[in-house]
Scaffold this motif. Sequence first.
Motif, PDB file in Angstrom:
ATOM      1  N   ALA A 130      39.493  28.880 -36.943  1.00 48.64           N
ATOM      2  CA  ALA A 130      40.125  28.117 -38.018  1.00 48.64           C
ATOM      3  C   ALA A 130      40.254  28.958 -39.278  1.00 48.64           C
ATOM      4  CB  ALA A 130      39.328  26.855 -38.304  1.00 48.64           C
ATOM      5  N   SER A 131      39.213  29.733 -39.597  1.00 46.55           N
ATOM      6  CA  SER A 131      39.272  30.581 -40.780  1.00 46.55           C
ATOM      7  C   SER A 131      40.293  31.703 -40.601  1.00 46.55           C
ATOM      8  CB  SER A 131      37.894  31.162 -41.085  1.00 46.55           C
ATOM      9  OG  SER A 131      36.992  30.158 -41.473  1.00 46.55           O
ATOM     10  N   MET A 132      40.374  32.253 -39.402  1.00 46.42           N
ATOM     11  CA  MET A 132      41.368  33.287 -39.137  1.00 46.42           C
ATOM     12  C   MET A 132      42.779  32.719 -39.306  1.00 46.42           C
ATOM     13  SD  MET A 132      42.226  36.413 -38.284  1.00 46.42           S
ATOM     14  CE  MET A 132      40.888  37.293 -37.465  1.00 46.42           C
ATOM     15  N   ALA A 133      43.014  31.528 -38.769  1.00 44.76           N
ATOM     16  CA  ALA A 133      44.325  30.905 -38.909  1.00 44.76           C
ATOM     17  C   ALA A 133      44.639  30.632 -40.380  1.00 44.76           C
ATOM     18  CB  ALA A 133      44.390  29.609 -38.102  1.00 44.76           C
ATOM     19  N   THR A 134      43.628  30.208 -41.140  1.00 44.52           N
ATOM     20  CA  THR A 134      43.828  29.976 -42.570  1.00 44.52           C
ATOM     21  C   THR A 134      44.197  31.276 -43.273  1.00 44.52           C
ATOM     22  OG1 THR A 134      42.242  28.148 -42.572  1.00 44.52           O
ATOM     23  CG2 THR A 134      42.752  29.151 -44.692  1.00 44.52           C
ATOM     24  N   ALA A 135      43.499  32.345 -42.926  1.00 41.47           N
ATOM     25  CA  ALA A 135      43.788  33.646 -43.537  1.00 41.47           C
ATOM     26  C   ALA A 135      45.190  34.125 -43.187  1.00 41.47           C
ATOM     27  CB  ALA A 135      42.753  34.678 -43.086  1.00 41.47           C
ATOM     28  N   ARG A 136      45.611  33.915 -41.936  1.00 43.13           N
ATOM     29  CA  ARG A 136      46.959  34.322 -41.551  1.00 43.13           C
ATOM     30  C   ARG A 136      48.010  33.457 -42.241  1.00 43.13           C
ATOM     31  NH1 ARG A 136      47.561  37.943 -41.729  1.00 43.13           N
ATOM     32  NH2 ARG A 136      49.447  38.181 -40.487  1.00 43.13           N
ATOM     33  N   ALA A 156      40.335  36.780 -59.458  1.00 45.74           N
ATOM     34  CA  ALA A 156      40.395  35.986 -58.228  1.00 45.74           C
ATOM     35  C   ALA A 156      41.241  36.675 -57.155  1.00 45.74           C
ATOM     36  CB  ALA A 156      40.965  34.602 -58.522  1.00 45.74           C
ATOM     37  N   GLN A 157      40.731  36.674 -55.923  1.00 41.57           N
ATOM     38  CA  GLN A 157      41.486  37.134 -54.764  1.00 41.57           C
ATOM     39  C   GLN A 157      40.907  36.455 -53.528  1.00 41.57           C
ATOM     40  OE1 GLN A 157      40.184  41.510 -54.826  1.00 41.57           O
ATOM     41  NE2 GLN A 157      40.056  41.068 -52.638  1.00 41.57           N
ATOM     42  N   CYS A 158      41.794  36.037 -52.642  1.00 45.39           N
ATOM     43  CA  CYS A 158      41.322  35.367 -51.426  1.00 45.39           C
ATOM     44  C   CYS A 158      41.609  36.198 -50.187  1.00 45.39           C
ATOM     45  CB  CYS A 158      41.955  33.978 -51.301  1.00 45.39           C
ATOM     46  SG  CYS A 158      43.738  33.993 -51.104  1.00 45.39           S
ATOM     47  N   PHE A 159      41.957  37.462 -50.359  1.00 48.64           N
ATOM     48  CA  PHE A 159      42.259  38.341 -49.239  1.00 48.64           C
ATOM     49  C   PHE A 159      41.166  39.394 -49.099  1.00 48.64           C
ATOM     50  CE2 PHE A 159      44.573  39.522 -53.057  1.00 48.64           C
ATOM     51  CZ  PHE A 159      44.144  40.822 -53.275  1.00 48.64           C
ATOM     52  N   THR A 167      36.328  31.775 -51.716  1.00 44.04           N
ATOM     53  CA  THR A 167      36.192  33.221 -51.906  1.00 44.04           C
ATOM     54  C   THR A 167      35.860  33.585 -53.353  1.00 44.04           C
ATOM     55  OG1 THR A 167      38.612  33.356 -52.152  1.00 44.04           O
ATOM     56  CG2 THR A 167      37.688  33.847 -49.977  1.00 44.04           C
ATOM     57  N   ARG A 168      35.427  32.617 -54.140  1.00 47.38           N
ATOM     58  CA  ARG A 168      35.076  32.901 -55.530  1.00 47.38           C
ATOM     59  C   ARG A 168      34.030  34.015 -55.624  1.00 47.38           C
ATOM     60  NH1 ARG A 168      30.889  29.435 -58.966  1.00 47.38           N
ATOM     61  NH2 ARG A 168      29.588  30.678 -57.558  1.00 47.38           N
ATOM     62  N   ASP A 169      32.915  33.852 -54.906  1.00 50.14           N
ATOM     63  CA  ASP A 169      31.836  34.842 -54.990  1.00 50.14           C
ATOM     64  C   ASP A 169      32.314  36.205 -54.520  1.00 50.14           C
ATOM     65  OD1 ASP A 169      30.407  32.657 -55.802  1.00 50.14           O
ATOM     66  OD2 ASP A 169      28.992  32.666 -54.112  1.00 50.14           O
ATOM     67  N   PHE A 170      33.117  36.233 -53.470  1.00 47.48           N
ATOM     68  CA  PHE A 170      33.658  37.483 -52.941  1.00 47.48           C
ATOM     69  C   PHE A 170      34.449  38.231 -54.010  1.00 47.48           C
ATOM     70  CE2 PHE A 170      37.434  39.535 -51.031  1.00 47.48           C
ATOM     71  CZ  PHE A 170      36.822  40.524 -50.283  1.00 47.48           C
ATOM     72  N   ALA A 171      35.265  37.499 -54.784  1.00 46.31           N
ATOM     73  CA  ALA A 171      36.074  38.135 -55.824  1.00 46.31           C
ATOM     74  C   ALA A 171      35.192  38.776 -56.891  1.00 46.31           C
ATOM     75  CB  ALA A 171      37.013  37.105 -56.450  1.00 46.31           C
ATOM     76  N   PHE A 172      34.123  38.087 -57.287  1.00 49.94           N
ATOM     77  CA  PHE A 172      33.209  38.670 -58.275  1.00 49.94           C
ATOM     78  C   PHE A 172      32.550  39.936 -57.720  1.00 49.94           C
ATOM     79  CE2 PHE A 172      33.721  34.667 -60.434  1.00 49.94           C
ATOM     80  CZ  PHE A 172      33.427  34.923 -61.765  1.00 49.94           C
ATOM     81  N   LEU A 173      32.072  39.857 -56.486  1.00 48.54           N
ATOM     82  CA  LEU A 173      31.399  40.999 -55.882  1.00 48.54           C
ATOM     83  C   LEU A 173      32.326  42.202 -55.755  1.00 48.54           C
ATOM     84  CD1 LEU A 173      29.387  39.185 -53.068  1.00 48.54           C
ATOM     85  CD2 LEU A 173      28.406  40.395 -55.036  1.00 48.54           C
ATOM     86  N   LYS A 216      32.661  33.774 -33.628  1.00 49.89           N
ATOM     87  CA  LYS A 216      33.024  34.482 -34.840  1.00 49.89           C
ATOM     88  C   LYS A 216      33.873  35.708 -34.473  1.00 49.89           C
ATOM     89  CE  LYS A 216      30.976  31.966 -37.985  1.00 49.89           C
ATOM     90  NZ  LYS A 216      31.749  31.246 -39.026  1.00 49.89           N
ATOM     91  N   ILE A 217      35.018  35.816 -35.113  1.00 44.81           N
ATOM     92  CA  ILE A 217      35.942  36.918 -34.856  1.00 44.81           C
ATOM     93  C   ILE A 217      35.695  38.008 -35.890  1.00 44.81           C
ATOM     94  CG2 ILE A 217      38.379  37.558 -34.684  1.00 44.81           C
ATOM     95  CD1 ILE A 217      38.949  34.511 -34.265  1.00 44.81           C
ATOM     96  N   PRO A 218      35.482  39.259 -35.466  1.00 45.96           N
ATOM     97  CA  PRO A 218      35.286  40.325 -36.451  1.00 45.96           C
ATOM     98  C   PRO A 218      36.568  40.548 -37.257  1.00 45.96           C
ATOM     99  CG  PRO A 218      35.570  41.248 -34.257  1.00 45.96           C
ATOM    100  CD  PRO A 218      35.464  39.751 -34.072  1.00 45.96           C
ATOM    101  N   TRP A 219      36.409  41.044 -38.492  1.00 49.25           N
ATOM    102  CA  TRP A 219      37.583  41.316 -39.315  1.00 49.25           C
ATOM    103  C   TRP A 219      37.249  42.418 -40.303  1.00 49.25           C
ATOM    104  CZ3 TRP A 219      42.187  41.163 -38.134  1.00 49.25           C
ATOM    105  CH2 TRP A 219      43.238  41.114 -39.057  1.00 49.25           C
ATOM    106  N   PHE A 220      38.213  42.783 -41.147  1.00 48.08           N
ATOM    107  CA  PHE A 220      38.002  43.822 -42.139  1.00 48.08           C
ATOM    108  C   PHE A 220      37.036  43.352 -43.221  1.00 48.08           C
ATOM    109  CE2 PHE A 220      42.073  44.661 -40.154  1.00 48.08           C
ATOM    110  CZ  PHE A 220      42.016  46.015 -39.879  1.00 48.08           C
ATOM    111  N   GLY A 221      36.944  42.040 -43.407  1.00 49.47           N
ATOM    112  CA  GLY A 221      35.922  41.437 -44.246  1.00 49.47           C
ATOM    113  C   GLY A 221      34.877  40.802 -43.342  1.00 49.47           C
ATOM    114  N   PRO A 222      34.241  39.706 -43.787  1.00 52.40           N
ATOM    115  CA  PRO A 222      33.241  39.038 -42.955  1.00 52.40           C
ATOM    116  C   PRO A 222      33.863  38.446 -41.683  1.00 52.40           C
ATOM    117  CG  PRO A 222      33.089  38.349 -45.250  1.00 52.40           C
ATOM    118  CD  PRO A 222      34.357  39.116 -45.125  1.00 52.40           C
TER     119      PRO A 222
END
Length: 264
Positions: free
Chosen positions: A130-136, A247-250, A171-177, A119-125
């Motif tokens: 693979a998730s990091m590459a998706t985010a980039r 909605a936001q996925c960032f 990231t649906r739940d993240f956007a609500f939070l 798991k790579i640390p980030w500004f979010g979780p």
Amino acid sequence: MDDPTTSVIDDMREESAELDALVAGLSDDRWAAPTPAPGWSVAHQIAHLAWTDRAALAAIGDKEAFDAEVQQALADTDGYMDAQAALGASRPPAQVLAAWRESRAALEAALREVPRGTKIPWFGPPMSAASMATARLMETWAHGQDVADALGVERRPTRRLRHIARLGARTRDFAFLMNGLPVPREEFRLELEFPDGEVWTSGPEDAAQRVTGSGPDFCRLVTQRAHRADLDLRADGPDADRWLDVAQCFAGPPGGGREPKERA
């Protein structure tokens, strides 16, 4: 069987190459062209991508440097990203482009070497390679949309957008939070149409809360590159309708989003 991590890293590289081809031949005046992000030129957009690549590299291999970056960002949540983009954009365009090419190549190589399960640390979780590459990939596409809008260029949707649609759903739940709203208990159903004729789906078929419509428009929504009023998306159910407003996925605090075209 294809390795999903390798596949998304390949797609990340291709997304960057497409944006590189869009900006590589620009004159200095075009590099200074304003984009839809207030105060950001084309150069700001590319400089921001280079900075984020370097932050991701630090997250993978230099914990001390990454922790220091996080602390600086937390100390100035409203202005730090703008300041870093402005610093990068202050250099000549050729240097901005060279710095981005160097950072993204280094990040690609580093992501390919991250051990499975790490798991790579980030500004979010924290996230996997693979998730990091998706985010980039997502961020490259989103900032590439700003650049394309500034240049008056119509981009052709690619299959790479499925990564962003999947990230948007996750990231649906993240956007609500992030917007101080209660997280819906029900799963949502997504049915998104892409230009190649495929319908991408997520969630149970009998879900009462549903979002349907254009896949590329959903990607514009979750990256906040367009207002929902200008997009071909339909929400059925009050929670689904509320989601399309927030909605936001960032990672990071909620963005201001874009004004509807008619209001702008």
